[in-house]
Design an enzyme around this catalytic site. Structure first.
Site, short mmCIF file in Angstrom:
data_model
loop_
_atom_site.label_atom_id
_atom_site.label_comp_id
_atom_site.label_asym_id
_atom_site.label_seq_id
_atom_site.Cartn_x
_atom_site.Cartn_y
_atom_site.Cartn_z
N CYS A 90 4.66 -6.23 2.33
CA CYS A 90 3.50 -6.69 3.09
C CYS A 90 2.72 -7.74 2.30
O CYS A 90 1.71 -7.43 1.66
CB CYS A 90 2.58 -5.56 3.51
SG CYS A 90 1.32 -6.15 4.67
N LYS A 98 8.49 -8.61 3.69
CA LYS A 98 8.96 -7.23 3.67
C LYS A 98 7.92 -6.34 4.36
O LYS A 98 6.95 -5.92 3.73
CB LYS A 98 9.21 -6.79 2.23
CG LYS A 98 10.29 -7.62 1.53
CD LYS A 98 10.51 -7.15 0.10
CE LYS A 98 11.55 -8.02 -0.61
NZ LYS A 98 12.89 -7.90 -0.02
N CYS A 131 2.53 -9.36 10.30
CA CYS A 131 1.54 -8.90 9.32
C CYS A 131 0.18 -8.85 10.01
O CYS A 131 -0.41 -9.90 10.29
CB CYS A 131 1.50 -9.84 8.13
SG CYS A 131 0.44 -9.21 6.80
#
Length: 414
Positions: free
Chosen positions: A176, A321, A357
């Site tokens: 993240c 990720k 995100c």
């Protein structure tokens, strides 16, 4: 679909096996999602190799550190998320031999497989930044990247009334990529509401040459940082910290200079890499300095071992990720794995690099960044402008996405 097996380990159903049709290394987000989808597709002979007895929903740790969620809602017993008729082997992997088609565990058990899914996640390299391992979790230093420290972050934020607060991100891929910034905004919003923000110097240390890779969200985040008066140090990285003296070193990679900064609060994100046994193993991507598993970025299949797939944090993919990335990667892995099992009768799928995100910018506001390999926006919610800070996206982040995770993703439904 039947499994091949011989006697050794025991599943919950009492069947003894040491060879599985599909062996999944890792019982986190990626491993459980793939296992659930394979079971729904009728695959049998599946094992999940996972030593932990607790399953964590890590995206909420930012909100724990920001005082907006309790730690308890982020965890469940691992046993409750293992899909039915999937064998849970409670051991840690230590080596893989793709030629022999085996994985060795810390207990020296050798497990055979027909097909392997690598999803062990990544490791936090606290020791890679001098002083960080000794400093984190007490004094003025914390990190939301570990469950045991996230509540302490909130203690530090809540108690700070003046001084210097520093928020850092290391170079290299981290899980993240927006999380190192999110806690800075949550903290600054809290201090603003408490009427003390003008007495606190807030410094955000970022390794990239911009605040975000996609221009529309980069511009939005620049406005957020300006609103809080945050000093943003680009092309910079914390290279050492002294928790006792409350000083850290910031290296500016663009000028080659170093600066010593005193702090009253430090939220530090540790460098990250593939687990050591993956990094030094035969599946690692030789082009990845962090040892992540080599895969085709569209098929998620290993280029030299067609019966090996990888997804999630451990995969060497040019995208962020995140759990949202796993949600899009898992159906691709399952479809292509089934095609390997059944041959050409099944349609193969491709992953376009989608990731998401939710960028928390205040205690009740979120920018939802969704994009693909080409850094193009890839919105999934019609009619909503997620390039602007929104309260409904905050509600999605705090309540909607966790429900989707526990009741959808981990069940193989979404």
């Amino acid at each position: 679909m039947s499994s091949s097996h011989s006697a050794s380990s025991h599943s919950a159903s009492g069947v003894a096996r040491d060879h599985f049709q599909v062996l999944i290394v890792g019982g986190g987000t990626a491993g459980i999602t793939v296992a659930a989808r394979l079971r729904r597709a009728g695959v049998t002979g599946i094992a999940v190799l996972e030593p932990a007895d607790v399953h964590w929903y890590q995206p909420l740790w930012t909100l724990v550190g920001g005082g907006r969620a309790p730690l308890g809602v982020t965890r469940r017993p691992e046993a409750t998320v293992i899909p039915r008729q999937v064998c849970w082997i409670r051991e840690a992997a230590t080596a893989v031999d793709p030629e022999a088609r085996t994985v060795t565990t810390a207990a020296h058990r050798v497990i055979g497989y027909d097909h392997l899914v690598m999803a062990p996640g990544l490791q936090l390299d606290w020791g890679a930044t001098p002083g960080l391992e000794a400093a984190v979790g007490h004094g003025a230093v914390s990190s939301n990247y570990a469950f045991q420290h996230a509540p302490y972050t909130w203690e530090l934020v809540r108690d700070l009334r003046s001084g210097t607060a520093v928020f850092t991100q290391p170079s290299g891929p981290v899980k993240c990529g927006g999380a190192p910034q999110k806690i800075a905004y949550l903290a600054a919003d809290h201090w603003r509401r408490q009427g003390v923000l003008d007495r606190i110097r807030v410094v955000l240390v970022l390794p990239a040459d911009s605040m975000f890779g996609v221009p529309v969200w980069r511009r939005a985040l620049e406005r957020v940082a300006d609103r809080y008066g945050i000093e943003v140090r680009l092309n910079s990285e914390m290279t050492a910290v002294d928790g006792t003296d409350r000083r850290l070193t910031v290296a500016d990679r663009s000028t080659g200079t170093e600066e010593s900064l005193a702090f009253d609060l430090l939220h530090a994100v540790p460098p990250q890499s593939a687990p050591d046994w993956v990094e030094r193993g035969p599946l690692a991507d030789p082009a990845s300095p962090f040892g992540y598993v080599e895969v085709d970025k569209y098929t998620l299949q290993h280029p030299r071992h067609r019966n090996v797939f990888a997804l999630g944090d451990v995969a060497s993919l040019p995208t962020s990720k995140t759990g949202a990335a796993v949600r899009k990667q898992a159906p691709v892995v399952v479809a292509n794995l089934l095609a390997e099992i059944d041959g050409a009768r099944r349609e193969r799928r491709r992953y376009d690099g989608y990731t998401s995100c939710p960028l928390v910018t205040a205690r009740d506001k979120v920018l939802l960044a969704e994009f693909d390999y080409d850094q193009r926006p890839a919105p999934s919610i019609p009619l909503l402008d997620t390039t602007k800070e929104r309260r409904d996206m905050w509600l999605l982040k705090r309540y909607g996405l966790p429900a989707l995770y526990w009741h959808g993703m981990l069940k193989g439904l979404v």
